[in-house]
Design an enzyme around this catalytic site. Structure first.
Site, PDB file in Angstrom:
ATOM      1  N   HIS A 154       0.833  -1.226   0.000  1.00 20.62           N
ATOM      2  CA  HIS A 154       0.000   0.000   0.000  1.00 20.62           C
ATOM      3  C   HIS A 154       0.857   1.261   0.000  1.00 20.62           C
ATOM      4  O   HIS A 154       0.410   2.307   0.462  1.00 20.62           O
ATOM      5  CB  HIS A 154      -0.955   0.044   1.200  1.00 20.62           C
ATOM      6  CG  HIS A 154      -1.655  -1.249   1.463  1.00 20.62           C
ATOM      7  ND1 HIS A 154      -2.883  -1.575   0.915  1.00 20.62           N
ATOM      8  CD2 HIS A 154      -1.280  -2.322   2.198  1.00 20.62           C
ATOM      9  CE1 HIS A 154      -3.231  -2.781   1.316  1.00 20.62           C
ATOM     10  NE2 HIS A 154      -2.278  -3.267   2.095  1.00 20.62           N
ATOM     11  N   SER A 275      13.676  21.242 -17.344  1.00 20.44           N
ATOM     12  CA  SER A 275      12.441  22.005 -17.520  1.00 20.44           C
ATOM     13  C   SER A 275      12.744  23.266 -18.311  1.00 20.44           C
ATOM     14  O   SER A 275      13.803  23.875 -18.142  1.00 20.44           O
ATOM     15  CB  SER A 275      11.870  22.363 -16.150  1.00 20.44           C
ATOM     16  OG  SER A 275      11.083  23.533 -16.229  1.00 20.44           O
ATOM     17  N   LYS A 281      15.466  21.862 -12.438  1.00 19.20           N
ATOM     18  CA  LYS A 281      14.786  20.572 -12.587  1.00 19.20           C
ATOM     19  C   LYS A 281      15.598  19.510 -13.318  1.00 19.20           C
ATOM     20  O   LYS A 281      16.361  19.796 -14.227  1.00 19.20           O
ATOM     21  CB  LYS A 281      13.477  20.762 -13.355  1.00 19.20           C
ATOM     22  CG  LYS A 281      12.456  21.561 -12.591  1.00 19.20           C
ATOM     23  CD  LYS A 281      11.842  20.780 -11.466  1.00 19.20           C
ATOM     24  CE  LYS A 281      10.745  19.891 -12.013  1.00 19.20           C
ATOM     25  NZ  LYS A 281      10.173  19.074 -10.954  1.00 19.20           N
ATOM     26  N   GLU A 288       8.724   8.003 -17.046  1.00 21.62           N
ATOM     27  CA  GLU A 288       7.331   8.424 -17.209  1.00 21.62           C
ATOM     28  C   GLU A 288       6.792   8.059 -18.589  1.00 21.62           C
ATOM     29  O   GLU A 288       5.636   7.671 -18.738  1.00 21.62           O
ATOM     30  CB  GLU A 288       7.209   9.935 -16.977  1.00 21.62           C
ATOM     31  CG  GLU A 288       7.397  10.301 -15.527  1.00 21.62           C
ATOM     32  CD  GLU A 288       7.565  11.793 -15.307  1.00 21.62           C
ATOM     33  OE1 GLU A 288       7.436  12.228 -14.159  1.00 21.62           O
ATOM     34  OE2 GLU A 288       7.829  12.530 -16.274  1.00 21.62           O
TER      35      GLU A 288
END
Ligand code: ARG
Length: 457
Positions: A154, A275, A281, A288
């Site tokens: 979980h 970024s 970043k 992803e």
């Protein structure tokens, strides 16, 4: 002018030509198409339907065409499909002899043959790529045999585990993936040629000979089934979907592990992106995108299933739409497998952060229960008792290591001094040596199994 327009009095509308053309997608199949055609010509000669010299002429011309397609000397644009393009070229170069190639054959059985030949190769490539990724997981696991990190259920602290154990979980998923491809190969590896358009032929063809030439262990048993069957593509897309599902789960691990609060890993600059706005970043976009492409691959599986649903026997042109999802899904999956194997090698581990987190969350709770069970307490009673200890620690902002022996003994006189040896992080992890467990010995055994699987032991 097309090869099939004998009965037509009008030329095909330009828009219809474009609408029905599949060449931009199926030109990938040219090598398989030529291999199939050469075998077909040899079979026609073997069966006495054409002469040996004719088959030879077809073969040499097709081989020249193959070279010319490879070096882009033939302009395929605007053709109807790869089969027509090659046959037209053959007739252009070999004349009447070329016109004999399509005897006892239809594009309907031809396309199935091409796809099956193509997939046999692709399955080999996929299995090699899977193996490459398995190796990358195994190497990282072996290099970090004693590294401990939190195990979650979980996404809550559960029990600490060896990083090697976590990584090897993916090794076994990939083993199943590879086995699934082997199984899929058995149904891909069936020879459809000789089914004609749908009904077979009265000409004395020799399908066994074709199968032998093209190295197929068996023949399709029913010509109508053979030209309409795309089950092998559905299976393959399902196998690809499962691979992607596994990769996307690991991609999610990478996203979580590299996230700021976790900082368990740092992915190298070469495998991250920045970024356009925030200069600081460094994002895990590759992971992803693997997650993102997984959805796309599932989409291709569903798209093919929907195309096939309710199609009447036998061939219908809808089937032409099978190739785009197939090729796209293959491309996305192969690239994902390859890039992930490369990326794994570029990951820096932050062992300190893993350990810090592994020590949180009453990591030894289950081990204390097992300690009491070993001393004779029934499991349920031990579970309750340790639960009460946790409540006590939470109220007093303590943890198991900070309790004194007398505090332990207030909960149960079964506790003795040795309990402190049992609640260290290493003890909790290293001792879980049930087969397949996260213990040091179990994981060492797993590494041996993994090596055996790769044929390295
Ligand atoms: N290009 C077609 C396909 O991929 C094969 C052509 C069959 N066409 C036909 N009109 N029977 O399915």
């Amino acid at each position: 002018m097309s090869l099939w327009n004998g009965r037509f009095t009008q030329d095909t509308d330009e828009m219809v030509k474009q609408f029905t053309s599949s060449i931009e997608v199926d030109k990938k199949l040219y090598l398989c198409d030529i291999t199939g055609s050469i075998a077909h010509a040899r079979m026609l000669a073997h069966s006495g339907i054409i002469r040996d010299e004719e088959a030879e002429k077809i073969k040499t011309t097709l081989e020249e065409i193959k070279e010319d397609i490879s070096s882009a000397k033939i302009d395929l644009s605007g053709k109807e499909d790869i089969h027509m393009a090659i046959e037209e070229e053959l007739i252009k170069r070999a004349g009447t002899v070329g016109e004999k190639l399509h005897t006892a054959r239809s594009r309907n059985d031809q396309i199935c043959l091409d796809e099956r030949l193509y997939l046999r190769e692709e399955i080999n490539t996929l299995q090699q790529l899977i193996r490459g990724l398995q190796k990358a997981f195994l190497e990282l696991a072996e290099k970090n045999r004693d590294t401990i990190l939190p195990g979650y259920t979980h996404l809550q602290y559960a029990q600490p585990v060896l990083l090697a154990h976590h990584l090897l979980a993916y090794f076994w998923m990939l083993k199943r993936d590879s086995r699934r491809f082997s199984d899929c190969r058995r149904r891909v590896n069936i020879m459809p040629l000789g089914s004609g358009a749908l009904a077979g032929t009265a000409l004395p063809i020799d399908r066994d000979y074709l199968a032998q030439l093209l190295n197929f262990p068996s023949l399709s048993e029913n010509s109508m089934d053979a030209v309409s069957d795309r089950d092998y593509l559905v299976e393959l897309l399902a196998c690809l979907s499962l691979v992607m599902m596994h990769l996307s789960r690991f991609a999610e691990d990478l996203v979580i592990w590299s996230s700021s609060p976790f900082s368990f890993i740092e992915i190298s600059d070469a495998f991250t992106t920045g970024s356009s706005l925030m200069p600081q970043k460094k994002n895990p976009d590759v992971a992803e995108l693997i997650r993102g492409k997984t959805g796309i691959v599932y989409g291709y599986l569903i798209s093919l299933l929907v195309t096939l649903k309710g199609l009447p026997l036998s061939y219908n042109r809808d089937l032409q739409e099978d190739k785009y999802p197939l090729f796209q899904a293959l491309r996305e999956t192969k690239t994902s497998l390859e890039i992930l194997a490369k990326m794994l090698k570029s990951i820096n581990l932050n062992l300190k952060r893993m350990r810090q987190e592994a020590e949180k969350g009453f990591f030894a709770a289950t081990d204390l229960v097992e300690y009491l069970v070993e001393k004779g307490l029934p499991f349920r009673r031990a579970h309750q008792l340790v639960g009460k200890m946790i409540r006590f620690c939470l109220e007093k902002s303590l943890d198991f290591a900070k309790l004194t022996l007398s505090q332990y003994r207030e909960f149960s006189t079964l506790f003795e001094k040795d309990v402190f040896l049992r609640i260290t992080l290493e003890e909790c992890v290293f001792r879980k040596n049930s087969p397949g467990g996260t213990g040091r010995k179990s994981v060492a055994q797993q590494i041996l199994w993994a090596k055996k699987e790769l044929g390295e032991e």
